[in-house]
Design an enzyme around this catalytic site. Structure first.
Site, short mmCIF file in Angstrom:
data_model
loop_
_atom_site.label_atom_id
_atom_site.label_comp_id
_atom_site.label_asym_id
_atom_site.label_seq_id
_atom_site.Cartn_x
_atom_site.Cartn_y
_atom_site.Cartn_z
N CYS A 106 55.27 61.40 44.59
CA CYS A 106 56.35 63.08 44.89
C CYS A 106 55.98 64.22 44.64
CB CYS A 106 56.68 62.63 44.21
SG CYS A 106 58.34 64.19 43.70
N ASP A 128 32.79 37.22 32.77
CA ASP A 128 34.07 38.15 34.10
C ASP A 128 34.13 38.94 35.33
OD1 ASP A 128 38.16 38.25 34.21
OD2 ASP A 128 36.60 37.33 35.60
N GLU A 172 26.26 28.30 28.11
CA GLU A 172 26.55 29.73 28.60
C GLU A 172 27.73 30.49 28.84
OE1 GLU A 172 23.85 31.00 32.09
OE2 GLU A 172 23.11 29.14 31.46
N CYS A 191 61.84 60.59 47.40
CA CYS A 191 61.84 60.35 45.63
C CYS A 191 62.71 59.61 45.32
CB CYS A 191 61.25 61.61 44.97
SG CYS A 191 61.33 61.09 43.44
N CYS A 196 60.10 67.79 40.13
CA CYS A 196 60.95 66.78 39.99
C CYS A 196 61.82 66.14 38.77
CB CYS A 196 60.23 65.28 40.33
SG CYS A 196 60.45 63.86 40.71
N LYS A 233 37.14 26.55 31.61
CA LYS A 233 38.09 27.65 31.48
C LYS A 233 38.29 27.76 31.05
CE LYS A 233 37.72 30.02 34.86
NZ LYS A 233 38.55 30.34 36.54
N TYR A 240 21.60 34.55 35.23
CA TYR A 240 21.58 33.48 34.05
C TYR A 240 20.82 32.56 35.71
CZ TYR A 240 24.82 33.54 38.36
OH TYR A 240 25.65 33.69 39.12
N LYS A 293 31.01 32.44 30.41
CA LYS A 293 30.81 33.10 31.96
C LYS A 293 31.80 34.07 32.05
CE LYS A 293 33.53 30.54 35.51
NZ LYS A 293 34.44 31.96 35.86
N CYS A 304 64.19 62.69 43.13
CA CYS A 304 64.41 64.06 43.36
C CYS A 304 64.54 64.06 45.18
CB CYS A 304 63.43 65.22 43.44
SG CYS A 304 61.87 65.26 43.95
#
Length: 670
Positions: free
Chosen positions: A423, A118, A114, A405, A428, A311, A223, A116, A408
């Site tokens: 900020c 994620d 099957e 920041c 800015c 994997k 599964y 796998k 600025c």
């Protein structure tokens, strides 16, 4: 309506909605239109509001999410959810096969393979066919009760087709399209994006507010059976068929293999086909198929001896972190970025990697001067995996986020509920530059020749302060800039002039309205057709538009109420920038009902000559079709362009209808 009449109608509606939902979310074969489904759902909601005593916890209306939870309760699994051992190459798989045969006294096993997925491993428990509890894997023995969040996943039936008591295991995941949409929304809102669909799925299911999970469009494949009394099931592939017969969703790409050679062939095929899937996988799970043989093989302390996970290789490399830069985005979020000694990862040279935020730097104990492991998250985004603590010399330096920041020097703030520092100074310089860069980007106004470097030059020379200034640039001004010759300047001015004819959605996305991504901009443009109509729309009008939620509606209203925005729109209009939608109109309800794509799953493959892939996709989706990336038994139609390859061959093998591009254009001409 009397109570007994209401109960009868409620029962009827629930049965219909469960059946329609099963065909749509589990089988991918809709039997009614979205409009009809929504109408029935609204009727059920209305009846339940009038008769709250008739509401049950397995009603389809719970899908929208209930009240926020204060915390997650702990759950003891009936059968431990053990992890799997790993295989990383063909030799590991053959070693696994040898161990299995040895454990079975040299008997020849068959295997079930099957994909796998994620995502996040979960367990679902049903009593007498009713979904009563869902939990995370946790430590394998104890997980967290996320029942309310799992109920928002529409492919999970709240009642099975038989009144059985069982526990099933599966993987909750976020499809690639949902992930892209979520990150577009986060980017539009100036929020930190998820690194990959797995994190997005896990983060969504661990929200204390189920309404957030409900908006994330998660899905789930089952599964395995955890526990059930059924002597008729003697193999894993029979168990999967049984799970499917109960109305639960399984992955259709599983395969019963007669020997390890067929297993290796299956694994190799998915190494190549992996990118075509509409969801992420990170390997293949191989299980001994016969349940009696599984019992004979048994378990180690950590994992079953009868299963292993192959994997897919994720390339990781070691390099040195030589500094940390800070970037101020167009919404003011300050993001730290690792500066690395250049290193090759997955075929490209990597010099920078995202560190996301200060919390991640602390969590991974990252210091300047560390030797770090780097990989590409999802094979795309470079990220720092971990620090090699054993290589520290003592000369490494701690990093601390600034309080001001870096552009600025305004004080940075952390808004409630956010991890990022921000900020909030609208003047800015970094935010203005980033806003200009966003405005000219490909999904926005798409001005060729105006990259970050040129934008920075224009801003530094005082030639542009807002996006309207781009349309006031003079030839003689541009010729004075470094590395800008006559041809480059002429091309740039022509590109700027050409964007005045863009369709409205380009402008809307380019303006950078919070929460409005490229897709939402297109939806708004198609619906309102002019920016004037959009400016006049109130909150309720906006919220009534499909896919425009409360946050986005509020943001749009607030944006167009600002005096400086009104002045900017007027100025752009006077400069000749189009304020009108120029794309295909929304099809009428009659067009959709008569569409050859209504409820159909369609795959596009090959190079289209007369349309772009996005244009074809928009047409199909507007007419009720669903686009997927791979051909399977569930595919109804494949549209092919030039140089169509394996997808065309598979469609022909499965006997699926195939159209040419010309046939597609002819069918959609009216």
């Amino acid at each position: 309506m009397e109570k007994h009449e209401a109960k009868s109608r409620i029962d009827q509606l629930r049965e219909l909605l469960n059946e329609y939902g099963h065909h749509y979310y589990v089988l991918d074969k809709p039997i009614v239109s979205d409009a009809e489904y929504d109408q029935l759902m609204q009727e059920l909601v209305s009846l339940e509001e009038k008769h709250p005593e008739l509401i049950t916890d397995d009603s389809p209306t719970v899908r929208v999410g209930g009240e926020p939870l204060p915390f997650f309760n702990k759950v003891q699994h009936d059968v431990p959810m053990l992890s799997l051992g790993n295989a990383f190459n063909e030799e590991d798989l053959r070693d696994f096969d040898r161990r299995v045969k040895q454990g079975l006294n040299e008997a020849e096993p068959t295997y079930s393979c099957e994909l796998k997925i994620d995502g996040l491993a979960v367990s679902l428990k049903y009593e007498q066919g009713k979904f009563i509890r869902g939990a995370t894997r946790g430590d394998g023995s104890v997980g967290e009760d996320i029942t309310q969040n799992l109920k928002t996943i529409r492919s999970i039936p709240l009642r099975l087709k038989e009144e059985v008591t069982l526990e099933v295991r599966g993987e909750a995941f976020m499809p690639k399209r949902s992930f892209e949409k979520l990150n577009e929304a986060k980017e539009a809102a100036g929020e930190e994006k998820f690194a990959n669909p797995r994190n997005a799925a896990a983060g969504s299911l661990r929200q204390l507010d189920p309404k957030i999970a409900a908006k994330r469009n998660l899905d789930l494949f089952l599964y395995s059976l955890g526990r059930i009394e059924n002597d008729q099931i003697t193999s894993h592939h029979q168990a999967l068929n049984y799970i499917q017969d109960l109305g639960l969703k399984i992955n259709q790409e599983s395969r019963h293999c007669r020997n390890i050679d067929e297993v290796i062939e299956y694994v190799k095929s998915w190494v190549e086909k992996r990118p075509d899937l509409p969801y992420e996988i990170d390997g293949i799970v191989i299980k001994v198929d016969e349940l009696d043989q599984q019992i004979t093989l048994g378990f180690t302390a950590k994992s079953p001896r009868w299963a292993i996970a192959y994997k897919f290789p994720a390339e990781e490399v070691v390099t040195k972190l030589i500094g940390i830069d800070l970037n101020v985005g167009r919404t003011g979020v300050v993001t730290p970025t690792a500066i690395l000694e250049p290193v090759t990862v997955a075929g490209t040279t990597v010099k920078r990697a995202s560190l996301h935020n200060e919390d991640l730097i602390r969590e991974k104990d990252i210091k300047i001067g560390d030797s770090v492991v780097v990989k590409k998250a999802g094979d795309i985004i470079p990220e720092v995996v971990n620090v090699l603590l054993e290589l520290r010399t003592g000369e490494e330096q701690d990093f601390h986020m600034p309080t001001q920041c870096p552009e600025c020097e305004s004080e940075l703030v952390r808004l409630e509920g956010e991890v990022a520092l921000r900020c909030i100074n609208p003047k800015c310089p970094a935010q203005i530059r980033e806003g200009l860069t966003h405005f000219v980007s490909r999904n926005a106004m798409n001005i060729d020749g105006l990259g970050e470097r040129v934008i920075a030059q224009l801003f530094a020379e005082g030639l542009v302060e807002d996006v309207a200034d781009l349309y006031k640039l003079k030839r003689e001004q541009l010729l004075q800039l470094e590395r800008m010759g006559e041809k480059s300047v002429d091309n740039l001015l022509s590109a700027i002039e050409a964007t005045k004819e863009n369709s409205l959605e380009k402008l809307l996305f380019g303006l950078g309205i919070r929460f409005v991504g490229a897709k939402a901009a297109k939806t708004l443009a198609m619906h309102f057709e002019t920016i004037e109509a959009l400016q006049l729309a109130d909150y309720e009008t906006l919220k009534a538009v499909n896919e425009i939620g409360e946050k986005m509606a509020n943001s749009i209203v607030n944006y167009f109420e600002q005096e400086e925005v009104i002045e900017l729109i007027n100025e752009l209009n006077e400069l000749g920038v189009s304020m009108t939608y120029k794309g295909p109109k929304l099809p009428s309800a009659e067009d959709v009902q008569e569409s050859p794509f209504l409820g159909k799953t369609v795959v596009l493959t090959g190079k289209l000559a007369q349309l772009t892939r996005d244009e074809a996709k928009e047409k199909i989706e507007a007419l009720g079709g669903k686009i997927t990336g791979s051909v399977s038994k569930k595919t109804d139609l494949v549209i092919v362009g030039e140089d169509a390859g394996s997808k065309l061959a598979k469609a022909q093998e499965l006997g699926i209808t195939v159209w040419s591009e010309e046939q597609f254009i002819e069918e959609t001409a009216n």
